[in-house]
Design a protein around this motif. Sequence first.
Motif, short mmCIF file in Angstrom:
data_model
loop_
_atom_site.label_atom_id
_atom_site.label_comp_id
_atom_site.label_asym_id
_atom_site.label_seq_id
_atom_site.Cartn_x
_atom_site.Cartn_y
_atom_site.Cartn_z
N GLU A 150 0.82 -1.22 0.00
CA GLU A 150 0.00 0.00 0.00
C GLU A 150 0.85 1.27 0.00
N THR A 151 2.06 1.21 0.55
CA THR A 151 2.90 2.40 0.62
C THR A 151 3.98 2.39 -0.47
N ALA A 152 3.94 1.44 -1.39
CA ALA A 152 4.99 1.30 -2.41
C ALA A 152 5.17 2.57 -3.24
N ALA A 153 4.06 3.30 -3.51
CA ALA A 153 4.14 4.49 -4.36
C ALA A 153 4.84 5.66 -3.64
N ILE A 154 4.70 5.73 -2.33
CA ILE A 154 5.23 6.89 -1.60
C ILE A 154 6.43 6.56 -0.71
N ALA A 155 6.74 5.26 -0.55
CA ALA A 155 7.84 4.89 0.35
C ALA A 155 8.62 3.70 -0.18
N LYS A 156 9.87 3.62 0.28
CA LYS A 156 10.70 2.46 -0.05
C LYS A 156 11.06 1.73 1.24
N VAL A 157 11.25 0.43 1.14
CA VAL A 157 11.56 -0.37 2.32
C VAL A 157 13.04 -0.23 2.63
N GLU A 158 13.32 0.22 3.86
CA GLU A 158 14.70 0.39 4.28
C GLU A 158 15.18 -0.85 5.03
N ALA A 159 14.27 -1.50 5.76
CA ALA A 159 14.59 -2.75 6.46
C ALA A 159 13.41 -3.69 6.28
N GLU A 160 13.67 -4.82 5.65
CA GLU A 160 12.62 -5.82 5.42
C GLU A 160 12.06 -6.34 6.75
N PRO A 161 10.84 -6.89 6.74
CA PRO A 161 10.27 -7.43 7.98
C PRO A 161 11.17 -8.50 8.60
N SER A 162 11.44 -8.34 9.91
CA SER A 162 12.27 -9.32 10.61
C SER A 162 11.77 -9.47 12.04
N MET A 163 11.96 -10.66 12.60
CA MET A 163 11.53 -10.94 13.97
C MET A 163 12.60 -10.48 14.95
N GLU A 164 12.16 -9.80 16.00
CA GLU A 164 13.03 -9.42 17.11
C GLU A 164 12.28 -9.77 18.38
N GLY A 165 12.53 -10.93 18.91
CA GLY A 165 11.80 -11.39 20.10
C GLY A 165 10.35 -11.67 19.76
N ARG A 166 9.43 -10.98 20.43
CA ARG A 166 8.00 -11.16 20.17
C ARG A 166 7.46 -10.10 19.21
N GLN A 167 8.36 -9.39 18.52
CA GLN A 167 7.94 -8.34 17.59
C GLN A 167 8.49 -8.59 16.20
N MET A 168 7.72 -8.18 15.20
CA MET A 168 8.20 -8.19 13.83
C MET A 168 8.30 -6.72 13.42
N ILE A 169 9.47 -6.33 12.89
CA ILE A 169 9.74 -4.91 12.62
C ILE A 169 10.11 -4.70 11.15
N MET A 170 9.58 -3.59 10.59
CA MET A 170 9.91 -3.19 9.23
C MET A 170 10.09 -1.66 9.25
N VAL A 171 11.11 -1.16 8.54
CA VAL A 171 11.35 0.29 8.49
C VAL A 171 11.13 0.76 7.05
N LEU A 172 10.33 1.84 6.91
CA LEU A 172 10.04 2.44 5.62
C LEU A 172 10.56 3.86 5.58
N ALA A 173 11.04 4.29 4.42
CA ALA A 173 11.54 5.67 4.26
C ALA A 173 10.81 6.31 3.10
N PRO A 174 10.54 7.62 3.16
CA PRO A 174 9.84 8.29 2.06
C PRO A 174 10.67 8.31 0.79
N ARG A 175 10.01 8.29 -0.36
CA ARG A 175 10.72 8.35 -1.65
C ARG A 175 11.13 9.76 -1.97
#
Length: 175
Positions: A150-175
């Motif tokens: 959904e955010t592909a048009a306005i953002a790029k993925v800086e960090a792909e989804p990854s598990m950290e303990g009981r959390q899954m984290i993804m970082v997006l940056a504006p284009r």
Amino acid sequence: MKAPPTPQKDGPRINRDIRAREVQLIDAEGQNRGVVEATEALRLAEEAGLDLVEIVPNANPPVCKILDYGKFRFLEQKKAAEARKKQKIVEIKEIKLRPMIDDHDYDVKMRAVRRFFEEGDKVKVTLRFRGREMAHTDIGYRLLLKVKEETAAIAKVEAEPSMEGRQMIMVLAPR
């Protein structure tokens, strides 16, 4: 006993502080006078009632210009202040989701994500798993992929989804 070291002046060297024997001289009108002796350049500056300022100290010979040093410093400070004013500090905003988020709640979170991108901030999407939800991390992964699409048009993925303990984290940056 050693003599204390001479304090280093910040900024360009002026007038008698210029150590080079010969300098590339630019006069008060901006005309290139070519290579002249430093003493001659200093005499020309004093005749004009201005200062001899070393503009490019690393050149061979160093480039010096005849100008009003006070005005030169003022303009340099003004340029630096303007550059500081235009700087944008990129912040990382965090959006927290759950694997079984409702559609309306998801839409509200996505509106916030879009607003953060419009402001020029990065977004850290955190998906928290509780209890037995840990057995179904694939549901959470699919949710993060949906956010990514959904955010592909306005953002790029800086960090792909990854598990950290009981959390899954993804970082997006504006284009």
